[in-house]
Design an enzyme around this catalytic site. Structure first.
Site, short mmCIF file in Angstrom:
data_model
loop_
_atom_site.label_atom_id
_atom_site.label_comp_id
_atom_site.label_asym_id
_atom_site.label_seq_id
_atom_site.Cartn_x
_atom_site.Cartn_y
_atom_site.Cartn_z
N ARG A 91 36.86 49.85 48.42
CA ARG A 91 36.61 51.29 48.57
C ARG A 91 35.49 51.56 49.57
O ARG A 91 35.47 52.61 50.21
CB ARG A 91 36.31 51.91 47.20
CG ARG A 91 35.10 51.38 46.52
CD ARG A 91 35.04 51.73 45.04
NE ARG A 91 35.96 50.92 44.24
CZ ARG A 91 36.10 51.02 42.92
NH1 ARG A 91 35.38 51.91 42.24
NH2 ARG A 91 36.93 50.24 42.28
N LYS A 123 33.81 36.73 41.50
CA LYS A 123 34.99 36.69 40.63
C LYS A 123 35.04 35.35 39.91
O LYS A 123 34.73 34.32 40.51
CB LYS A 123 36.27 36.82 41.48
CG LYS A 123 36.55 38.20 42.02
CD LYS A 123 37.87 38.21 42.76
CE LYS A 123 38.12 39.57 43.39
NZ LYS A 123 38.32 40.64 42.41
N ASP A 126 31.99 43.56 44.05
CA ASP A 126 33.44 43.29 44.01
C ASP A 126 34.26 44.58 44.21
O ASP A 126 35.46 44.53 44.40
CB ASP A 126 33.80 42.62 42.68
CG ASP A 126 35.15 41.93 42.73
OD1 ASP A 126 35.70 41.79 43.85
OD2 ASP A 126 35.65 41.54 41.65
N ASP A 182 44.30 40.04 49.73
CA ASP A 182 43.59 41.31 49.57
C ASP A 182 43.64 42.14 50.86
O ASP A 182 43.03 43.19 50.96
CB ASP A 182 42.14 41.05 49.13
CG ASP A 182 41.57 42.19 48.29
OD1 ASP A 182 42.36 42.98 47.74
OD2 ASP A 182 40.32 42.28 48.20
N ASP A 211 38.59 38.00 49.30
CA ASP A 211 37.67 38.72 48.41
C ASP A 211 37.17 37.78 47.32
O ASP A 211 37.85 37.53 46.34
CB ASP A 211 38.39 39.92 47.78
CG ASP A 211 37.49 40.72 46.84
OD1 ASP A 211 36.26 40.48 46.84
OD2 ASP A 211 38.02 41.60 46.11
N LYS A 231 43.83 48.51 53.45
CA LYS A 231 42.70 47.65 53.08
C LYS A 231 42.90 46.28 53.71
O LYS A 231 43.95 45.66 53.55
CB LYS A 231 42.59 47.54 51.55
CG LYS A 231 41.54 46.51 51.08
CD LYS A 231 41.32 46.55 49.57
CE LYS A 231 40.44 45.40 49.10
NZ LYS A 231 40.21 45.39 47.64
N GLU A 266 34.51 46.26 46.77
CA GLU A 266 34.24 46.30 48.21
C GLU A 266 35.30 47.07 48.98
O GLU A 266 35.02 47.64 50.03
CB GLU A 266 34.13 44.87 48.75
CG GLU A 266 35.46 44.18 49.11
CD GLU A 266 36.41 44.00 47.93
OE1 GLU A 266 35.93 43.98 46.78
OE2 GLU A 266 37.63 43.89 48.15
N1 BES Z 1 40.73 43.11 45.34
C1 BES Z 1 40.31 43.54 44.07
C2 BES Z 1 41.43 44.20 43.25
C3 BES Z 1 42.58 43.33 42.84
C4 BES Z 1 42.64 42.81 41.57
C5 BES Z 1 43.63 43.08 43.70
C6 BES Z 1 43.73 42.03 41.18
C7 BES Z 1 44.70 42.30 43.34
C8 BES Z 1 44.76 41.80 42.07
C9 BES Z 1 39.18 44.56 44.21
O1 BES Z 1 38.37 44.41 45.32
C10 BES Z 1 38.31 44.42 43.01
O2 BES Z 1 37.79 43.37 42.82
N2 BES Z 1 38.22 45.46 42.20
C11 BES Z 1 37.44 45.43 41.02
C12 BES Z 1 36.73 46.74 40.89
C13 BES Z 1 35.73 46.77 39.77
C14 BES Z 1 34.54 45.90 40.12
C15 BES Z 1 35.30 48.20 39.56
C16 BES Z 1 38.40 45.23 39.84
O3 BES Z 1 39.47 45.81 39.85
O4 BES Z 1 38.06 44.47 38.95
ZN ZN Z 2 39.27 43.46 47.00
ZN ZN Z 3 36.75 43.01 45.01
#
Ligand code: BES
Ligand code: ZN
Ligand code: ZN
Length: 486
Positions: free
Chosen positions: A343, A269, A339, A280, A262, A257, A341
């Site tokens: 995937r 966020k 968020d 990220d 992000d 990734k 993104e």
């Molecule tokens: N980059 C984040 C995941 C992340 C969270 C990485 C904390 C490092 C530390 C990812 O893109 C994300 O924001 N995921 C969301 C998914 C949700 C919207 C289903 C999440 O985990 O909150």
């Molecule tokens: Zn992310």
């Molecule tokens: Zn994200």
């Protein structure tokens, strides 16, 4: 970028600690008593160590230390805990503690006893110790105006030269990944990440293909492009190929990734969660770090490294929720949260990687907060379509001090990703979020497939066992060892 501000060198010495150079000499206390090397050093300095132990009522708990000055050297006694049940992980951590001390005392040359060589064997002990010394010395100081370069030479007493060299390569590749993920997002844009990949490829004789927005569009990567669309920095699709000179035993792909930042996009966020989202792209960093290691180890395995690099930002052009995007695979996805993104970018990257028809595909990604909630900051979640692949990766990680914990690709959760308007939606329910993310990826990739969710261990908020606060380089050593084992 990437000027040398760290110069760590590792040597193995035939002689015992007493006889090796260095203004700092380190020996251990195991199960409450000085090791043999410790006793030898003690005798050479007329019993000063045993006196200090008594005076300080030193019991030798793991990580505790005593420093005494003798003539013109620092003698350091490091507590190593109990002899029973000792593992290489312990030794690696002990190495990092020694490094920490060396930096505190500002010494340039250090001699260290080969801790637990009697228990683990000289080879395994010096390997783990060398990794720990190097990783523990790591600092990211290129933006500190007053920083002096870190410059230390470590001598491992009665160590194994080859093991020390291998460890140094592994650690250097890990440090490279740390550097990339620690770089601020104004510096490490998708273009800069692609440039770093190309420089690495040029220096190592790898094939490198880098695609810009038009070519990405031509390939039909609608999901990746949707994520990238909001930023003024154009995306880059990176494909590196390492081909062994001799016969190819296996062919694999690793997919990282590569979100250089992000923000969450319109599903923005909150401030606290946005912190450290420069990292990220730690999955991408792990892929590039692995390629750096491949350049050195040159295993007989063909490896494809694939990274979809972009930023998830907000603008008039940025993607919004309710959009339906068409992936390269032809499957359509309803965006219910901008968020989620990672995937979307990985869906296209994994599909692209599948077209190379490798024998295994592994993705590595800071994918979900859910995996952090489940496993914390020391452990990555491991998903795999096949038990054997899971075991191989888990074993490789365990040997490198990187813990992977298996999680299920539960088929009953697949229906949570069904959309009313498209083939899939990018988020299901909150519960079991890491599993659903992995299931989403699985829709775009060929078997056998494994996925490492490194959202927890990729970035450390505080200094930790193997380094300072910041990027950990997690995954480089696991992937490298796995590839070498094939
Ligand atoms: N980059 C984040 C995941 C992340 C969270 C990485 C904390 C490092 C530390 C990812 O893109 C994300 O924001 N995921 C969301 C998914 C949700 C919207 C289903 C999440 O985990 O909150
Ligand atoms: Zn992310
Ligand atoms: Zn994200």
């Amino acid at each position: 970028m990437l000027e040398i501000v760290m110069k760590i060198s590792l040597r193995s010495g035939r002689r015992p600690v007493v006889g090796l150079p260095g203004k700092m000499k380190v020996v251990g206390v195991v199960s409450g008593s000085l090791t043999e090397a410790g006793q030898e050093l003690d005798r050479a300095y007329s019993g000063i160590l045993s006196k200090a132990l008594k005076l300080g009522k030193f019991r030798g708990e793991f990580g505790a230390s005593l420093t005494v000055m003798a003539e013109d050297v620092f003698l350091v006694i490091l507590g190593l805990g109990q002899k029973r049940g000792v593992t290489a992980d312990r030794v690696r951590e002990a190495g990092a503690l020694v490094a920490q001390k060396a930096l505190e005392l500002r010494v340039r040359e250090v001699a260290v006893e080969n801790f637990f060589a009697d228990r683990l064997g000289k080879e395994a002990a010096s390997y783990a110790l060398a990794e720990g010394l190097y990783l523990g010395s790591y600092r990211f100081n290129r933006y500190k105006s007053d920083a002096k370069p870190v410059k230390v030479r470590y001598w491992i007493a009665r160590g194994r030269g080859r093991a020390v060299e291998e460890a140094e390569r592994m650690a250097r590749a890990t440090a490279f990944a740390r550097d990339l993920a620690n770089e601020p997002p104004n510096v490490l844009t998708p273009e800069a990440l692609a440039d770093a990949a190309v420089s690495l490829a040029d220096a190592s004789g790898f094939e490198a293909r880098v695609l810009g927005p038009e070519e990405i569009e031509e390939l039909g990567m609608g999901a990746f492009l949707a994520v990238a669309r909001g930023s003024d920095h154009p995306p880059r699709f990176i494909h590196l190929i390492y081909r062994p000179e001799e016969k190819v035993r296996r062919r694999v792909a690793i997919v990282g990734k590569g979100l250089c930042f992000d923000t969450g996009g319109y599903s923005l966020k909150p401030t606290q969660n946005m912190r450290h989202m420069k990292a990220d792209m730690s999955g991408a960093a792990a892929v590039l770090g692995t390629f750096q290691a491949l350049a050195e180890f040159r295993p007989s395995v063909e490896v494809h490294g694939v990274i979809a690099a972009a930023e998830n930002k907000i603008s008039g052009r940025a993607y919004v929720v309710d959009e339906v995007v068409r992936t390269m695979s032809g499957k359509t996805v309803e965006v219910v949260n901008t968020d989620a993104e990672g995937r979307l970018t990985l869906a296209d990257a994994l599909y692209y990687a599948s077209r190379e028809a490798p024998e295994a595909i592994v993705s590595i990604a800071t994918l979900t907060g859910s995996s952090v909630v489940a496993l914390g900051r020391k452990i990555a979640a491991l998903f795999a379509t096949e038990e054997r692949l899971a075991e191989e990766l888990r074993e490789s990680g365990a040997l490198e001090g990187e813990t992977l914990w298996p999680m299920p690709l539960e088929p009953r959760y697949e229906k949570l990703l069904k959309s009313d308007v498209a083939d899939l939606k990018n988020v299901g329910t909150r519960e079991g979020g890491a599993i659903q993310a992995a299931l989403f990826l699985k829709q775009f990739v060929r078997d056998p497939f494994a996925h490492l969710d490194i959202a927890g261990p990729a970035f450390q908020r505080e200094s930790w066992e193997l380094g300072p606060a910041g990027a950990s380089g997690f995954g480089v050593r696991t992937l490298t060892r796995w590839i070498r084992s094939l």
